[in-house]
Design an enzyme around this catalytic site. Sequence first.
Site, short mmCIF file in Angstrom:
data_model
loop_
_atom_site.label_atom_id
_atom_site.label_comp_id
_atom_site.label_asym_id
_atom_site.label_seq_id
_atom_site.Cartn_x
_atom_site.Cartn_y
_atom_site.Cartn_z
CB CYS A 127 -19.54 7.70 -16.85
SG CYS A 127 -18.10 8.47 -17.61
CG ASP A 185 -13.55 7.19 -11.15
OD1 ASP A 185 -12.77 7.55 -12.05
OD2 ASP A 185 -14.78 7.34 -11.21
CG HIS A 216 -14.67 5.88 -14.51
ND1 HIS A 216 -15.44 6.79 -13.83
CD2 HIS A 216 -15.05 5.95 -15.80
CE1 HIS A 216 -16.26 7.39 -14.68
NE2 HIS A 216 -16.04 6.90 -15.88
#
Length: 258
Positions: A127, A185, A216
């Site tokens: 991330c 995502d 995600h």
Amino acid sequence: MILHPAEHTDLPAPDGGVMRTHVFRPAGGDRFPGVILYSEIYQVTDPIRRLAAFIAGHGYVVAVPEVYHEYEAPGTVLAYDPAGTDRGNALKFAKPVAAFDADAQRAIDFLTAHPACSGRIGVAGVCLGGHLAYRAALDPRVSAAACFYPTDIHAGSLGEGRADDSLARMDQLAAETLFIWGRQDPHVPFAGREAIRARLEQVGARYEWHEVNAQHAFLRDEGPRYDPALFVQATGWMLALFQRVLGGPVPAPVSAPF
């Protein structure tokens, strides 16, 4: 591989505070390649600690810096809830990009000097941490980088002012780099992934690229988006890269018999 008990070091920071850096490493006297692991926006949560221990167990000294040390007390962990998410995102856009970069230099300096490290350095992140791992890999001392669904690279929106230069600096990327994305995502849509890959091709980067059917944060071993099978597959790609590029441990010297 048996691990040394987890530890941490408080590295002096320019603001007079410290950047707490958590260390996970194999037990014994050998020296191992180093990996800087960058967390999500929540800092060093239990899933990040387990991921760090997992990497260390494959023969690496893993350093995990707290990315928001200027704003939060050492040891602060943000919760996986709306309040924690809001705080983590706010700090991601409050901290200057130059400060993220300075932290990377500090972490690399620390890891290369660590007595258990062989001096070969890789980086990894998820991330926000995927983006920070990419930026850390712009340092020529980094030989390999694994970036899991890195946010904001395509939009140039990291840091204070939401105007980073990550795409522009891609021609400085000397490390061999692995990118892994979830097709579902929403943070990095198809057009964003295509922009990143086009830039990699433009600069002639050495990279590996994987897109999987996942949301995600599919690597995080808490919550409904975790995909254990993809965790095994994706971390396997990372470990293969690190083994090939960073090499293995350097045996401890053996004392000569009298």
